[in-house]
Design an enzyme around this catalytic site. Sequence first.
Site, mmCIF file in Angstrom:
data_model
loop_
_atom_site.group_PDB
_atom_site.id
_atom_site.type_symbol
_atom_site.label_atom_id
_atom_site.label_comp_id
_atom_site.label_asym_id
_atom_site.label_seq_id
_atom_site.Cartn_x
_atom_site.Cartn_y
_atom_site.Cartn_z
ATOM 1 N NE ARG A 117 -3.656 0.671 1.535
ATOM 2 C CZ ARG A 117 -4.408 -0.273 2.096
ATOM 3 N NH1 ARG A 117 -4.324 -0.498 3.372
ATOM 4 N NH2 ARG A 117 -5.245 -0.961 1.374
ATOM 5 C CB CYS A 134 -9.048 -10.049 18.340
ATOM 6 S SG CYS A 134 -7.341 -10.234 18.892
ATOM 7 N NE ARG A 139 -4.742 -8.241 7.476
ATOM 8 C CZ ARG A 139 -3.756 -7.809 8.272
ATOM 9 N NH1 ARG A 139 -3.146 -8.634 9.088
ATOM 10 N NH2 ARG A 139 -3.397 -6.551 8.232
HETATM 11 C C1 PLP Z 1 -0.042 -0.586 8.950
HETATM 12 C C2 PLP Z 1 0.465 -1.016 7.655
HETATM 13 C C3 PLP Z 1 1.816 -0.897 7.337
HETATM 14 C C4 PLP Z 1 2.818 -0.298 8.292
HETATM 15 O O1 PLP Z 1 2.546 1.038 8.559
HETATM 16 P P1 PLP Z 1 3.468 1.881 9.528
HETATM 17 O O2 PLP Z 1 2.772 3.200 9.669
HETATM 18 O O3 PLP Z 1 4.811 1.999 8.873
HETATM 19 O O4 PLP Z 1 3.566 1.133 10.821
HETATM 20 C C5 PLP Z 1 2.211 -1.293 6.081
HETATM 21 N N1 PLP Z 1 1.343 -1.784 5.184
HETATM 22 C C6 PLP Z 1 0.038 -1.898 5.450
HETATM 23 C C7 PLP Z 1 -0.886 -2.411 4.410
HETATM 24 C C8 PLP Z 1 -0.449 -1.522 6.700
HETATM 25 O O5 PLP Z 1 -1.757 -1.653 6.975
#
Ligand code: PLP
Length: 388
Positions: A117, A134, A139
């Site tokens: 992402r 949980c 997910r």
């Molecule tokens: C939470 C998340 C991360 C990591 O995010 P940080 O803000 O760097 O901790 C990476 N990829 C996805 C899809 C996430 O949901």
Amino acid sequence: MDPSESEFVSHAPGYWEADPQWGDWRWQMKHRVTTLAGLERHLELTAAERAGVLLAGTKLALAVTPHYFNLIERDNPGCPIRRQVIPRIEEGWDTPYEMSDPCGEDAAMPVPGLVHRYPDRALFLVTDRCASYCRYCTRSRVVSGVGEQELHTDFEQAFQYLEKHPEIRDVLLSGGDALILSDDRLEGLLKRLRAIRHIQFLRIGTRVPIFLPQRVTPQLCDMLKKYHPLWMSVHVNHPRELTVEVRDALGRLADAGIPLGNQSVLLAGVNDSAETMKDLVQKLLMCRVRPYYLYQCDLIRGSSHLRTSVARGVEIIEALRGFTTGYAVPQFVIDAPGGGGKVPVNPSYVIYHDKEKVVMRNYDGKIFEYPEPVASGEPSRCDELLPV
Ligand SMILES: *Cc1c(COP(=O)(O)O)cnc(C)c1O
């Protein structure tokens, strides 16, 4: 507040007869509570819970380790531990805006099981199983093996994708829970990732140290520390989850040089009060864990009974900032519905801002002014900040 919530209490056998194998994580996994009969052997369920358990078989499985189960207060139907892991009838309710994939992860998977992402980091779903489930799992569509989808992570394709994308410098192992895998299996994954030169940073997102602290063996820690820099994000929502056993497990991880962060989910009837959260974050510091994120509960199907208002989260952060150690204050975020990623949501301390000055309030409400540099010639963003 119950003083035991800020103290570290040992939860060795309570509901269970003392068992010589209590400290063995495989014994804990084998003796998880997974059925209605198993639950009712130990606990008097409410009608709403009994109906919820029957529903769980088709949505998100029921599983609770003996260790975590022992934290449930016998005579308190509103027990914050109980609310997190015992299903309720409300899980069957569909309320507006709820989704089975609230963070839009499926659409951000270039290969099955790898979510890409953000520009420089990827989320690797390495298993669909956890030590306990949980009830608000973001997910749940793929986790536990009974939901509407199955997780078919293609490990070879995922490694090839990571190899071909030098912009990815951070890989986060999650699932399910990566620490459910055997030491050998997990080491195989870490070794393979470490062989990719551009991956600088590895982290594991896990609730195993909380659900199953026995899994954090010295051997596991010795293995993990070969793959530094390796960080870990654990998941604690309520101070009572931080028992002596959990504190010691977190201590072993910290001693292995693994920096520890915590991700909490804001949950109605669990941790939606400033008092509980303050207790939690301070206790986390005692365990050498830095509170990282506080999540607004995702719009997952059947979670309406656990969600709070966003305002409550902001209030809690306001009650922490300035009133406790700065390290103890997490960032409150909403994982934007539909796939926008994490968006920080903050109390507003800037009251007014123009080219000349910033007017702000401090943590206890006093007003202060900070003059901007005179004729700095810097392009200013202050117009965007002017209150409307
Ligand atoms: C939470 C998340 C991360 C990591 O995010 P940080 O803000 O760097 O901790 C990476 N990829 C996805 C899809 C996430 O949901």
